[in-house]
Scaffold this active site. Sequence first.
Site, short mmCIF file in Angstrom:
data_model
loop_
_atom_site.label_atom_id
_atom_site.label_comp_id
_atom_site.label_asym_id
_atom_site.label_seq_id
_atom_site.Cartn_x
_atom_site.Cartn_y
_atom_site.Cartn_z
N SER A 139 -38.59 -20.42 45.17
CA SER A 139 -39.31 -20.04 43.96
C SER A 139 -40.58 -19.32 44.37
O SER A 139 -41.10 -19.55 45.47
CB SER A 139 -39.68 -21.29 43.14
OG SER A 139 -40.60 -20.99 42.12
N TYR A 152 -43.00 -29.70 42.80
CA TYR A 152 -42.04 -28.59 42.81
C TYR A 152 -42.46 -27.53 43.80
O TYR A 152 -41.64 -27.03 44.59
CB TYR A 152 -41.95 -28.01 41.40
CG TYR A 152 -40.99 -26.85 41.25
CD1 TYR A 152 -39.62 -27.06 41.22
CD2 TYR A 152 -41.46 -25.55 41.09
CE1 TYR A 152 -38.73 -26.00 41.07
CE2 TYR A 152 -40.58 -24.48 40.93
CZ TYR A 152 -39.22 -24.71 40.92
OH TYR A 152 -38.36 -23.66 40.75
#
Length: 264
Positions: A139, A152
Amino acid sequence: MSHTVLITGATSGIGRALALDYAARDMNLLLIGRDEARLADIADLCRARGAEIASGRLDVRDREAMATWIAARDAENPIDLAIACAGIVSGTNAERPLDTEEALRAVLAVDLIGAVNTIEPVLAVMRRRRRGHVAMVGSLAGLRGFPSSPAYSMAKAAVHAYAEGIRPALAREGIAVSLIAPGFVTTPLNQDLVAPQPLKMSAAKAARLIHAGLDRRKPLIAFPLILYMGLRLLTLMPARFGDWLLDRPGVDVPLTRENEKIEP
């Protein structure tokens, strides 16, 4: 000649979109997900497009089950490309400035260890053949820790480092490694997210970009380019500036509904 592609997280978001994008004649798709009904649905949709399908209701956190299933499917049709796509997200808000202990560990278990549990057994067979291609979905949040989603960001940063770290050695063995770093994509993971999401795109468009990059065996597939470059630049700036820029009031990233227990 048929082509065999393994995709985890195939029942939702980018994984589902990738399954549909790859579904075509002369394609063998190995689809992994945990939701039985959604797994059957995506399998039917891909078959309707001409692909041969083998689906596995598996939890990527279950190392033994993943290794056993992957080895069995590879024996039937050698895997050419494996995409570790399964992931969850969790985050913070004004009343909850840090991830809970349970959420933090759940994100690491799925997004990081789940990726390793996918890639390891695939590499075991690819290295014997001295050919193949593995891809891991990171990401843009893996480039710099986001105050709204520290767990995350940590998991994705580790995925980035792992992909980059194994790439040179595997290249010498004829195996390509691709790191996928998407920006904001419309998926169930972020449907309840309250935050700015600049240049957000559909999962179908993200899948097309990823598919094109994998066809070229690109080591890094990052998009949108302007956000990627902006975050790379941000890492070169003083940390206090990055903290101020990313710590936006009013942001609310819901806690993951996952837990550490692996479903039967």
